[in-house]
Design a protein around this motif. Structure first.
Motif, PDB file in Angstrom:
ATOM      1  N   ARG A  52       0.853  -1.257   0.114  1.00 27.80           N
ATOM      2  CA  ARG A  52      -0.010  -0.098  -0.187  1.00 27.80           C
ATOM      3  C   ARG A  52       0.921   1.163  -0.060  1.00 27.80           C
ATOM      4  N   GLY A  53       2.025   1.188   0.497  1.00 24.91           N
ATOM      5  CA  GLY A  53       3.035   2.211   0.561  1.00 24.91           C
ATOM      6  C   GLY A  53       3.801   2.576  -0.799  1.00 24.91           C
ATOM      7  N   LYS A  54       3.291   1.776  -2.064  1.00 23.56           N
ATOM      8  CA  LYS A  54       4.338   1.861  -3.170  1.00 23.56           C
ATOM      9  C   LYS A  54       4.104   3.200  -3.738  1.00 23.56           C
ATOM     10  N   LYS A  55       5.423   3.668  -3.998  1.00 20.53           N
ATOM     11  CA  LYS A  55       5.423   5.133  -4.517  1.00 20.53           C
ATOM     12  C   LYS A  55       5.103   5.125  -5.880  1.00 20.53           C
ATOM     13  N   ILE A  56       4.075   5.792  -6.252  1.00 22.78           N
ATOM     14  CA  ILE A  56       3.388   6.060  -7.802  1.00 22.78           C
ATOM     15  C   ILE A  56       3.907   7.464  -8.135  1.00 22.78           C
ATOM     16  N   LYS A  57       4.682   7.474  -9.176  1.00 23.52           N
ATOM     17  CA  LYS A  57       4.974   8.462  -9.917  1.00 23.52           C
ATOM     18  C   LYS A  57       4.237   8.907 -11.287  1.00 23.52           C
ATOM     19  N   PRO A  58       4.632  10.177 -11.818  1.00 24.27           N
ATOM     20  CA  PRO A  58       3.953  10.719 -13.019  1.00 24.27           C
ATOM     21  C   PRO A  58       4.427   9.505 -14.155  1.00 24.27           C
ATOM     22  N   GLY A  59       3.480   9.337 -14.834  1.00 22.07           N
ATOM     23  CA  GLY A  59       3.542   8.395 -16.071  1.00 22.07           C
ATOM     24  C   GLY A  59       3.074   6.759 -15.461  1.00 22.07           C
ATOM     25  N   ASP A  60       2.885   6.646 -14.171  1.00 19.02           N
ATOM     26  CA  ASP A  60       2.390   5.362 -13.881  1.00 19.02           C
ATOM     27  C   ASP A  60       0.847   5.275 -13.968  1.00 19.02           C
ATOM     28  N   ILE A  61       0.091   4.142 -14.374  1.00 17.72           N
ATOM     29  CA  ILE A  61      -1.133   3.704 -14.649  1.00 17.72           C
ATOM     30  C   ILE A  61      -1.589   2.742 -13.673  1.00 17.72           C
ATOM     31  N   VAL A  62      -2.516   3.448 -13.048  1.00 15.25           N
ATOM     32  CA  VAL A  62      -3.129   2.384 -11.791  1.00 15.25           C
ATOM     33  C   VAL A  62      -4.524   2.016 -12.024  1.00 15.25           C
ATOM     34  N   VAL A  63      -4.820   0.604 -12.030  1.00 15.09           N
ATOM     35  CA  VAL A  63      -6.037   0.169 -12.418  1.00 15.09           C
ATOM     36  C   VAL A  63      -6.739  -0.539 -11.243  1.00 15.09           C
ATOM     37  N   PHE A  64      -7.761  -0.292 -10.930  1.00 15.21           N
ATOM     38  CA  PHE A  64      -8.528  -0.577  -9.748  1.00 15.21           C
ATOM     39  C   PHE A  64     -10.074  -0.817 -10.376  1.00 15.21           C
ATOM     40  N   ASP A  65     -10.743  -1.836 -10.131  1.00 17.40           N
ATOM     41  CA  ASP A  65     -12.218  -2.397 -10.665  1.00 17.40           C
ATOM     42  C   ASP A  65     -12.059  -1.944 -12.016  1.00 17.40           C
ATOM     43  N   ASP A  66     -12.947  -1.243 -12.633  1.00 14.32           N
ATOM     44  CA  ASP A  66     -12.975  -0.685 -13.854  1.00 14.32           C
ATOM     45  C   ASP A  66     -12.442   0.729 -14.107  1.00 14.32           C
TER      46      ASP A  66
END
Length: 67
Positions: free
Chosen positions: A47-61
């Motif tokens: 849950r503490g994963k660093k998300i940076k600009p350019g990353d794409i996160v998918v959750f449900d739809d």
């Protein structure tokens, strides 16, 4: 959806909450730990994963592109 962040990164659980993909930090934690969230096509359980600009996160739809 696109989310713009001002800092170098945002933690995964905070991003889900900030984007209103989940209602609370506790809900974000459960979804991440149960393997329901992907970052750049890979299931992430930190849950503490660093998300940076350019990353794409998918959750449900929901797809969140970080800028």
């Amino acid at each position: 959806m696109k989310i713009k962040i001002e800092d170098e990164y945002i933690k995964l659980d905070s991003l889900l909450k900030y984007s209103s993909a989940v209602g609370s930090g506790g809900e974000a934690k459960l979804m991440i730990l149960s393997g329901e969230v992907k970052v750049n096509g890979k299931v992430i359980t930190q849950r503490g994963k660093k998300i940076k600009p350019g990353d794409i996160v998918v959750f449900d739809d929901i797809e969140i592109e970080v800028e």
